[in-house]
Each structure stands twice: as structure tokens, then as C-alpha cells.
Scaffold this motif. Structure first.
Motif, PDB file in Angstrom:
ATOM      1  N   ILE A 132      27.851  42.504  23.202  1.00 42.53           N
ATOM      2  CA  ILE A 132      28.073  42.597  21.746  1.00 42.53           C
ATOM      3  C   ILE A 132      27.124  41.646  21.023  1.00 42.53           C
ATOM      4  O   ILE A 132      26.458  42.020  20.044  1.00 42.53           O
ATOM      5  CB  ILE A 132      29.541  42.252  21.379  1.00 42.53           C
TER       6      ILE A 132
ATOM      7  N   PHE B 189      37.607  43.913  22.612  1.00 42.36           N
ATOM      8  CA  PHE B 189      36.163  43.662  22.725  1.00 42.36           C
ATOM      9  C   PHE B 189      35.401  44.937  23.100  1.00 42.36           C
ATOM     10  O   PHE B 189      34.288  45.139  22.643  1.00 42.36           O
ATOM     11  CB  PHE B 189      35.876  42.537  23.734  1.00 42.36           C
ATOM     12  N   TYR B 190      36.018  45.791  23.900  1.00 42.07           N
ATOM     13  CA  TYR B 190      35.317  47.021  24.234  1.00 42.07           C
ATOM     14  C   TYR B 190      35.168  47.898  22.986  1.00 42.07           C
ATOM     15  O   TYR B 190      34.114  48.515  22.760  1.00 42.07           O
ATOM     16  CB  TYR B 190      36.026  47.798  25.350  1.00 42.07           C
TER      17      TYR B 190
ATOM     18  N   ILE C 293      44.784  39.118  28.317  1.00 39.51           N
ATOM     19  CA  ILE C 293      43.493  39.535  28.885  1.00 39.51           C
ATOM     20  C   ILE C 293      43.234  41.017  28.613  1.00 39.51           C
ATOM     21  O   ILE C 293      42.163  41.417  28.181  1.00 39.51           O
ATOM     22  CB  ILE C 293      43.437  39.229  30.396  1.00 39.51           C
ATOM     23  N   PHE C 294      44.281  41.843  28.866  1.00 37.14           N
ATOM     24  CA  PHE C 294      44.115  43.285  28.655  1.00 37.14           C
ATOM     25  C   PHE C 294      43.818  43.597  27.194  1.00 37.14           C
ATOM     26  O   PHE C 294      42.958  44.414  26.862  1.00 37.14           O
ATOM     27  CB  PHE C 294      45.374  44.038  29.110  1.00 37.14           C
TER      28      PHE C 294
ATOM     29  N   GLU D 273      49.685  35.930  30.094  1.00 34.10           N
ATOM     30  CA  GLU D 273      48.255  35.745  30.342  1.00 34.10           C
ATOM     31  C   GLU D 273      47.550  37.096  30.515  1.00 34.10           C
ATOM     32  O   GLU D 273      46.514  37.377  29.909  1.00 34.10           O
ATOM     33  CB  GLU D 273      48.112  34.941  31.639  1.00 34.10           C
ATOM     34  N   PHE D 274      48.187  37.950  31.338  1.00 35.86           N
ATOM     35  CA  PHE D 274      47.592  39.266  31.591  1.00 35.86           C
ATOM     36  C   PHE D 274      47.610  40.142  30.337  1.00 35.86           C
ATOM     37  O   PHE D 274      46.665  40.882  30.060  1.00 35.86           O
ATOM     38  CB  PHE D 274      48.316  39.969  32.749  1.00 35.86           C
TER      39      PHE D 274
ATOM     40  N   THR E 138      42.540  41.568  24.942  1.00 42.95           N
ATOM     41  CA  THR E 138      41.198  41.081  24.593  1.00 42.95           C
ATOM     42  C   THR E 138      40.134  42.063  25.065  1.00 42.95           C
ATOM     43  O   THR E 138      39.198  42.393  24.335  1.00 42.95           O
ATOM     44  CB  THR E 138      40.949  39.701  25.266  1.00 42.95           C
ATOM     45  N   LEU E 139      40.326  42.554  26.284  1.00 47.97           N
ATOM     46  CA  LEU E 139      39.344  43.492  26.835  1.00 47.97           C
ATOM     47  C   LEU E 139      39.283  44.761  25.979  1.00 47.97           C
ATOM     48  O   LEU E 139      38.193  45.245  25.629  1.00 47.97           O
ATOM     49  CB  LEU E 139      39.709  43.839  28.291  1.00 47.97           C
TER      50      LEU E 139
ATOM     51  N   ILE F 192      34.977  46.777  19.927  1.00 47.97           N
ATOM     52  CA  ILE F 192      33.927  46.139  19.100  1.00 47.97           C
ATOM     53  C   ILE F 192      32.553  46.507  19.651  1.00 47.97           C
ATOM     54  O   ILE F 192      31.635  46.809  18.890  1.00 47.97           O
ATOM     55  CB  ILE F 192      34.117  44.601  19.069  1.00 47.97           C
ATOM     56  N   PHE F 193      32.446  46.533  20.964  1.00 45.57           N
ATOM     57  CA  PHE F 193      31.165  46.881  21.595  1.00 45.57           C
ATOM     58  C   PHE F 193      30.730  48.288  21.180  1.00 45.57           C
ATOM     59  O   PHE F 193      29.571  48.512  20.793  1.00 45.57           O
ATOM     60  CB  PHE F 193      31.320  46.770  23.115  1.00 45.57           C
TER      61      PHE F 193
ATOM     62  N   SER G 224      52.722  39.175  32.894  1.00 43.29           N
ATOM     63  CA  SER G 224      52.646  37.806  32.385  1.00 43.29           C
ATOM     64  C   SER G 224      51.936  37.794  31.039  1.00 43.29           C
ATOM     65  O   SER G 224      51.137  38.698  30.748  1.00 43.29           O
ATOM     66  CB  SER G 224      51.893  36.933  33.383  1.00 43.29           C
TER      67      SER G 224
ATOM     68  N   ILE H  24      35.185  40.839  30.424  1.00 50.87           N
ATOM     69  CA  ILE H  24      35.275  40.486  28.994  1.00 50.87           C
ATOM     70  C   ILE H  24      34.030  39.697  28.579  1.00 50.87           C
ATOM     71  O   ILE H  24      33.416  39.978  27.546  1.00 50.87           O
ATOM     72  CB  ILE H  24      36.563  39.672  28.704  1.00 50.87           C
TER      73      ILE H  24
END
Lengths: 476, 424
Positions: B25, A397-398, A390-391, A386-387, A393-394, A400-401, A384, B18
Motif C-alpha cells: 500500500i 488492509f487488503y 489480526i483477521f 488477538e486473532f 486488520t488483514l 485498502i490495497f 482470541s 499484513i
């Protein structure tokens, strides 16, 4: 047919999901270990005896080996920086690897060199040496002119000529900080377990202000690509290598700045010719030899000695460099595959080599195929929107972390970029590199894997610095 | 329904992950910025203190009125002023000047007490840091408190203690280190290099104590280490100890004993040097190497022939050391060089040519072109001819460019223009 394709894609998606879960977990563990190790190390630096060693006659002599091929534009700067290091006994050996430009003439003219007669002992096999050059007023500088045979051969030649028990390799486009060598030697002298190799940090020289061949002001370069690499180097050196070092599991010490025990390197036959990442191959060989002979040893990474080196400023050159690095990684892993999952080699065989295989070597392949699979899944209606979001974004963001963590480690430790503007720019690039830069990097590494499979394993020509002021750094 | 529930769960988990990552972060960014701001502020204050007190302390040290400012310099431990003051004082202490005055300041404003208390800290980094500071403050008072730390199980603590005791430099500290050497080395708590580097700080006053322990210990590793430290001082006092170890069963001890003898340079009679010369035929290469070096340093003429035999040693370092040693005998070694150059193998010849070029012996050979002694002249010329035939002729060309003696230039030109090489 469609159903089988769907099953395969679903299975692959699960694999990618689990794979990334494990990889990110490993990265987080490594980051935690690095954080603890680096904070302790920073406290230890305060009572480090490197200043005592600077003036001690007991400090072991070191030969600084600088292999050079067509480096006429920058070699003088590199040699002057090497000659000015704070170290009690050292010699600088420049190996002119059959340059086709005026590298040798430039050296002869700049340092008023005279030809010197000297016996050449082929302890390690190399191509022929054409001559030696020196200047009596610079007794610790020696130039070796040899037939072209590539960087590993040039380094082996330097080892043959060296008369010190340790040698330090430095790239021809690099500048050493004044205390870098003594800081690199300190753990070697202090360790009660023999340290047979020790690597320091490599940082991007681009953008720095130089005065009299030394760094007068640290600035960030104009080139966005170079700043991305600065963030990447911070991450790689401050948490990747520090974490692996804590487990004595270093497999890569940068050829641009590493120190070796000469006897240990000679024992394993020196650098392997025709390997595009000779530095990594040598480290694996050293691990292997010491473990097979049941000798206690350490291969260390130290985070405070710094060597500044030019990084590519164009996508073409960066792509070539990254393909070469990854190709070298694959070559070394294949050459030493017997170590993989082999309990005889302890944690090197059971953890470090599998880590490099499953995380460093395979991750670009899984990542690129993962992108393809996600798109296919979306088209086939398996995933989907949505998924997908989400994946994605994760993943971002990881990323970026990890970049932010690298910058944070730099801030609590060495803080080499002094201005607020530098810090803000680095933080911004730590975010931006996850939108394109990281993906293109994975693509280049994926290409390297394909090249290895089809047998294209040659050294790609890389020119570093900006296109206007390009520094030749090619290897045949 | 169940599937939807599972999917919702997975989605929730991913969203939570997330959010957690985003929070981390943000925390990292905030921590980075906060740290930069706090450090900048701290460094500004530190700089201000350093600038202000540095001049004041210099004035007091120069005028000898240290006691007047102790109260003014005092501050609560770990305050910015405390650190600023400590940096200034340790910098002065590193110069070695005003040692007594600085000691009284360190004690007066409580640094020594503070760090001596920290010696019992459980954290090794805190403890090591305190040991290091006490060493840099160079107060003899701390020696007794530091010596027990040599028994620590942690190598880091032991290494820093050895270094600090050597900085303080009191005889009790040296005795403490020497007493513990067998234990430290056998348990790999400290490296030989650390001890060598540190003990050098005690200076030549440490020689009698080193000799005492050199005689006392039977462990070869300890003996070798003590002999190595003695060789750094080049003192003749250590020669009896070295001579008594020339025939030690451990090669490391034999080579270090030779090093002591070579460094002493005088105070030996012929019979003793003969013992050293006998080691030119030792089975271990580094013993032969040290023997060649020692005999060269001693310029012991009776060993010339033996050194000549060593010119064809199978180890190149030994060959080079022998050639180097022979260059120190000037014209007396001409026949030895010539003999080897005429008849022996290529590697031996290369070693000789290298050392002749690398030392001022090449100048001796050039000067001999003017020699009145025909024998010296002929031998020197023959050596130069052989060097030319082996392509070791760069100094010839250099002399032709920069040399002043026309006779020598003439002779060199003849040698360089020779088409036929002499019989080799």
C-alpha cells in the motif's frame, strides 16, 4: 448442544478463512493481469486509429438508444451531449417509456419536434408505440413515444426502430465524452474476431462543472457517499473489468454505456423483460449463443471511452441501487445456471460463471455471516481477541490495497482528476471506505440475496444525484 | 505445546502478510504521488517547449527557411524536447500543409532514421508505435521498409502497417497492400473495414491499380473488397469490371458489383443496365437491395415496372430501397405506387408511405394538386388519400400550417376531411 454449535462455528470460520484466502488470491491475480493489460493498452492508444475513423465513410453507423422514464429534468442535457459526439454517422433514438411527467412535452418543446408517421416493425416483441417525433433540421434525432413496460422493453423498441448495424445504450442521466463513441467503436472495427459487444467506462458525474451540456471542469463532489462511489468505480472498471476482459470473460457491461451488434442481439431475442439487470442477462445470453453455435466472438471492455453518470447521494437510494444490482446478478446466474461448471461453455462455463457465482454473488453472504460468526466465536471463547484483531486488520488492509491499486491505475492511465487535492482526497477515501462503506454495501447485497430467496424481485425506485437536485431515474 | 506452536506460526504468517500488504500500500501511495509530481514537471517543460518552438516552426514553414532551424530543433532521442518537437511536427503534418518541408525536417533531425531502426524491435508495441509514427511523417522513403511488415504474423503490426502505408500514399505502398490482400484476409490478419478505410486515403489515383487486382484475384472475398473500394470513388472506369461480375456465383461479389454500377451513375448502355435489373429477382436479399439502389441512382426508366414488383419483396429493406428508387423517377412512377397501394399488402404500403414521406416525393405529390395533366392529378390525389387512410398524414398538416399555395391547401383539406376512406 453448545459443543455442536462450537464445532459448526469453528468449521464455518475455517470455511470463511479459506474462502477469503481464495477470493483475495483471485483478486490479486486479476489485479496483476489488469495492470499488465492496462499498461499495454495505454501504449496502444497512442497509435489508435480512432481519429481516422472519425472522418471515414467506412465507419459503421450507430444508433444511440436512450430509454427515458420520467426524466424531464435532465433528458435535454443528455440528448444534447449525445448529439454532439464526434462520430461520422449516428442517430439518437430516445424512447419515452410512458413517462407520467412532462418528458415528452419537454422534448417536443426543446427540439421543436413534429409528429412523424413511420412504420413500426416488431422484430423484437414490445408494447405498443404511440408515436414518433422528429425535426427535419435534426435528422439524426428521433423520439419514440411508447406505452410503459420498463427499461428492457424500451431498449427492445429502440432496437426495432434503429436502422444501424450497431447500437449504443446510454442512460438518460448520462453524458458522453465527445470521443467516447468512436473510441468504443474502434476495437469493433479493428478486431479480426467479430466483436459483438463492447463496453466503456462509467464515472460519477456528480460534482462536475458543466457548460453548454458538456463537461467544463472535472471536480470531486461534496458528497462523501459520491466520492466513495468514485473510488469504487475506479476499482471496478480499471481492474475488475480490464482483468476479465483480458480473458474474454466479461459478463457485465454497464447498461449506461455499451455498444452492441444489432444482429447478434436480435438473434438472442433482445433484452429480457422483467429482469432487473437486463444488461448482464443480455451479455450472458450473447456468450451462450455464440458458444453454442461455435462462432468466434469477442465481448470487449475498453477503458478509455468515458460516460459520466449521476450516482446516488443518499444511503437509501444507494441501498436500493445496490440491492437491485445484486438481485439482477442472482437472477441472471439462476436463469443461466446450465453454463455453470459446464465444459461445453469453455472458460465461460468453467471459470467466469463460477467466478461470478462464488466471488461476486456469494461474497456478501459469506462476509455478513462471517461477521456474525466472528462475534459468536469471540463470545463463545473460540477466538482470541488477538486473532480477531489480526483477521480484521488483514481484511481492512487488503481492502485498502485494492482501492489504492485502483487509484494508482487511474494515475498511470487517464488521470481524470487533475488537482493534487483530488488525488489526496481519493487516496483518503480509498482508506476510509473500508471502515463502514464496504460493510454496508455487503449488507445491502446480503439483503438482495434474502429478497431473492423470499421472492421479492421487483425493480426498486432509485433517484440519483443530491436530494436537493434529485434526478428521477425510476423504473417500474 | 504443539498447538501453541501451530498457533504462533499461523499468527506469524498472518502478521507477515499484513506487513507485506501495508508495504505494498505504501509503495502504491508513494508511486502514485511520485508519478503525479514527475508528470506535472514533465508536462510543464513540454508545454514550454511546445509554445516556444511551435511559433518558430510556423515562421520557418511559411518563409521556406526550414534548413536554417534543423540544427536548433535537433535533440537527443526521447528527451522532453524531442517529444515536444515530434508532437508539434506531427500536428502540422496532420493538416496536410507544407508536406515537403515537414518531411525534410523529420529526416533532418533524425526522426525517420530513429523510427526506421525501431522497425526491427522485438517488442510489438514499440514496433507498431514506430510504424505509426512513420506513417504520420508521410515520408515515401519509409514505404519500402514498411511493406515487408505486411508479412508479419501479428495482426496489430499488419493493421498499423496498412494504415501507415495509406497515409504515406505512394503507389508502391498501395501495390504492396493489394498484393498481400488474399494472405491477410485468409489468415484474418486484418479486417475488411481497415483495408477499406485505409485504401480510401490513396484517392482516385488508385483506381487503375484496384481494377488490375480486381481482375487478377479469383477469391470472392478479395473481389468483393476491391469492388467495394472502387464503389467509393464513383468512377465509370470500374464499370467493365463490375459488369463482368454481375453473374458471379458469390452474392457478396454480385452486390458489390451493383454498388459500383450504382455509384458510377453514367456511362452505361441499356443492355448493360438490363443485366443489372435482372438482379432484382436474385435469391439473395442484399443483392436485390443493391440492384434497387443502383437502378434508382441510374434512373433507368425501363426498370420502373421491375422495381414496382420489388415493392412487395419479403424483405423490408429491399421494399424500402425499391420505394426510394422509384421516388427518383418523379411522376413516371405514380402508377406503380398507386398500383401497389391499391392492391398489395400492408407492409408494402407502409414501406411506400415511409419513403414518400422521407424523400421530397411528398412535395411532388403536393405540387401535382396543381397539375394540368388530369391523369397525374388524379393519381397523385389517390395516393395522398391512401396515405391519409393509413395515417401517414403529418406532412399534410405541416403543409396546411406552413404552405403557401392555396389550391394545394384546399385539396389537402378535402382529403383530410374525407370521412370515408377510398377502397384499399
Amino acid at each position: 448442544m453448545r459443543a455442536s454449535a462450537i464445532y459448526i462455528i469453528i468449521a464455518f470460520n475455517y470455511f470463511v478463512g479459506i474462502y477469503y484466502g481464495i477470493v483475495n488470491l483471485l483478486y490479486t491475480i486479476l489485479l496483476t493481469i489488469s495492470f499488465l493489460a492496462i499498461v499495454r493498452y495505454i501504449k496502444r492508444i497512442k497509435y489508435s486509429p480512432f481519429k481516422d475513423f472519425m472522418s471515414s465513410r467506412e465507419t459503421p453507423p450507430v444508433s444511440i438508444l436512450i430509454p427515458a422514464y420520467n426524466e424531464e429534468k435532465i433528458i435535454i442535457r443528455t440528448i444534447r451531449s449525445a448529439l454532439s459526439v464526434n462520430y461520422p454517422f449516428f442517430e439518437v433514438i430516445v424512447i419515452n417509456d410512458g413517462s407520467t411527467d412532462n418528458t415528452l412535452q419537454t422534448l417536443i418543446h426543446a427540439f421543436q419536434l413534429r409528429k412523424k408517421d413511420r412504420a413500426y416493425r416488431k422484430i423484437l416483441k414490445t408494447t405498443g408505440v404511440k408515436g414518433f417525433y422528429s425535426n427535419v433540421e435534426l435528422p439524426n434525432l428521433l423520439i419514440v413515444d411508447k406505452e410503459n413496460a420498463g427499461k428492457p422493453d424500451a431498449l427492445n423498441c429502440g432496437i426495432n426502430v434503429s436502422r444501424s448495424p450497431y447500437f449504443c445504450t446510454v442512460d438518460a442521466d448520462s453524458i458522453l465524452e465527445n470521443n467516447a463513441l468512436i473510441r468504443l467503436m474502434t476495437p469493433v472495427v479493428e478486431s479480426t474476431v467479430p466483436v459483438i459487444a463492447c463496453g466503456g467506462v462509467v464515472r460519477a458525474l456528480n460534482g462536475l462543472a458543466l457548460k453548454d451540456e458538456t463537461i467544463s471542469e472535472i471536480r470531486l463532489p461534496e458528497s462523501r457517499l459520491a466520492v466513495f462511489q468514485i473510488v469504487e468505480y475506479l476499482r471496478a472498471f480499471l481492474f475488475g473489468r480490464v482483468g476479465l476482459d483480458a480473458m474474454n470473460g466479461i459478463l457485465i457491461l454497464s447498461g449506461a454505456f455499451s455498444l452492441f451488434s444489432k444482429a447478434s442481439v436480435i438473434e438472442v431475442g433482445g433484452y429480457r423483460a422483467r429482469n432487473v439487470a437486463e444488461d448482464m442477462e443480455l451479455i450472458i445470453k450473447l456468450h451462450r449463443h455464440q458458444i453454442e453455435n461455435k462462432r468466434p466472438y469477442k465481448i470487449k471492455f475498453v477503458s478509455d471511452p468515458i460516460c459520466w453518470t449521476e450516482v446516488p447521494e443518499t444511503l437509501t437510494m444507494l441501498g436500493r441501487q445496490r440491492r437491485r444490482w445484486h438481485l439482477g446478478l442472482i437472477q441472471s446466474m439462476v436463469q443461466h445456471r446450465t453454463l455453470l461448471f459446464n465444459p461445453r461453455y469453455g472458460k465461460v462455463g468453467l471459470f467466469v460463471m463460477p467466478y461470478y457465482l462464488l466471488v461476486e454473488m456469494l461474497s456478501p453472504v459469506v462476509e455478513v455471516l462471517g461477521y456474525v460468526s466472528v462475534v459468536c466465536s469471540y463470545i463463545l471463547g473460540i477466538l482470541s481477541f488477538e486473532f480477531l484483531l489480526i483477521f480484521l486488520t488483514l481484511a481492512i488492509f487488503y481492502g485498502i490495497f485494492l482501492s489504492t491499486a485502483g487509484i494508482y491505475l487511474e494515475e498511470i492511465t487517464y488521470r481524470r482528476y487533475p488537482k493534487w487535492g483530488h488525488l489526496m482526497r481519493l487516496l483518503a477515501y480509498g482508506v476510509l471506505e473500508n471502515f463502514g462503506y464496504r460493510q454496508i454495501n455487503s449488507f445491502w447485497r446480503f439483503q438482495a440475496a434474502l429478497k431473492y430467496i423470499v421472492g421479492m424481485r421487483k425493480w426498486e425506485h432509485v433517484e440519483k444525484g443530491s436530494p436537493d437536485n434529485r434526478l428521477a431515474s425510476s423504473r417500474p | 505445546m504443539k498447538d501453541l506452536f501451530t498457533r504462533l506460526d499461523l499468527k506469524m504468517i498472518l502478521v507477515i502478510i499484513i506487513l507485506a500488504v501495508v508495504l505494498v500500500i505504501m509503495a502504491l501511495v508513494f508511486a502514485t504521488i511520485f508519478r503525479r509530481a514527475s508528470r506535472s514537471k514533465r508536462y510543464k517543460i513540454l508545454d514550454r517547449h511546445r509554445e516556444f518552438f511551435s511559433n518558430k516552426i510556423i515562421e520557418c514553414l511559411e518563409s521556406g527557411t526550414v534548413s536554417n532551424i534543423i540544427e536548433e530543433l535537433a535533440s537527443p532521442p526521447n528527451s522532453v524536447k524531442w517529444h515536444a518537437m515530434q508532437e508539434i511536427l506531427l500536428d502540422f503534418s496532420a493538416t496536410g500543409k507544407h508536406r515537403e518541408n515537414l518531411k525534410s525536417i523529420f529526416m533532418g533531425i533524425g526522426y525517420v532514421d530513429y523510427y526506421e531502426k525501431k522497425l526491427s524491435a522485438r517488442n510489438n508495441i514499440t514496433k507498431a508505435s514506430a510504424i505509426d509514427k512513420l506513417g504520420k511523417m508521410r515520408c515515401e522513403r519509409s514505404t519500402d521498409k514498411l511493406i515487408p511488415l505486411l508479412k508479419d504474423e501479428n495482426p496489430e503490426i499488419v493493421i498499423v502497417t496498412v494504415r501507415s502505408l495509406s497515409k504515406i500514399g505512394s503507389p508502391a505502398g498501395l501495390r504492396g497492400i493489394l498484393e498481400k490482400i488474399p494472405n491477410l484476409l485468409s489468415r484474418s490478419l486484418v479486417t475488411v473495414k481497415t483495408i477499406e478505410t485505409s485504401v480510401a486515403n490513396f484517392g482516385s489515383a488508385s483506381i487503375p491499380l484496384l481494377i488490375e487486382y480486381g481482375e487478377k484475384y479469383h477469391d470472392p472475398m478479395c473481389k468483393a473488397l476491391i469492388l467495394e473500394m472502387l464503389s467509393a470513388f464513383g468512377s465509370s472506369e470500374a464499370i467493365p469490371l463490375a459488369l463482368s461480375h454481375l453473374n458471379h456465383q458469390d452474392p457478396e461479389v454480385r452486390s458489390k458489383a451493383l454498388k459500383v454500377i450504382g455509384a458510377a451513375c453514367n456511362g452505361l448502355d441499356d443492355s448493360l443496365i438490363t443485366q443489372a435489373a435482372a438482379l432484382l429477382s436474385d435469391p439473395v436479399w442484399f443483392v436485390r437491395l443493391q440492384a434497387a439502389k443502383a437502378l434508382g441512382n441510374l434512373r433507368y426508366e425501363k426498370a420502373i415496372e421491375r422495381l414496382g414488383d420489388t415493392l412487395i419483396d419479403n424483405n423490408w429493406q429491399v421494399r424500402n430501397a425499391a420505394a426510394m428508387a422509384l421516388t427518383k423517377f418523379g411522376n413516371r412512377s405514380l402508377h406503380i405506387f398507386l398500383g401497389t397501394l391499391l392492391y398489395k399488402d400492408r407492409y408494402a404500403k407502409e414501406s411506400i408511405c415511409e419513403e414518400i414521406q422521407g424523400t421530397d416525393f411528398i412535395d411532388v405529390l403536393f405540387e401535382n394538386m396543381n397539375a394540368k395533366d388530369v391523369c397525374v392529378y388524379k393519381k397523385s390525389k389517390q395516393i395522398l388519400e391512401i396515405m391519409k387512410s393509413l395515417s401517414y398524414c403529418t406532412p399534410f398538416h405541416e403543409y396546411l400550417k406552413t404552405g403557401t399555395d392555396e389550391k394545394i391547401k384546399y385539396e389537402l383539406e378535402i382529403i383530410l376531411n374525407q370521412e370515408q376512406s377510398p377502397p384499399i
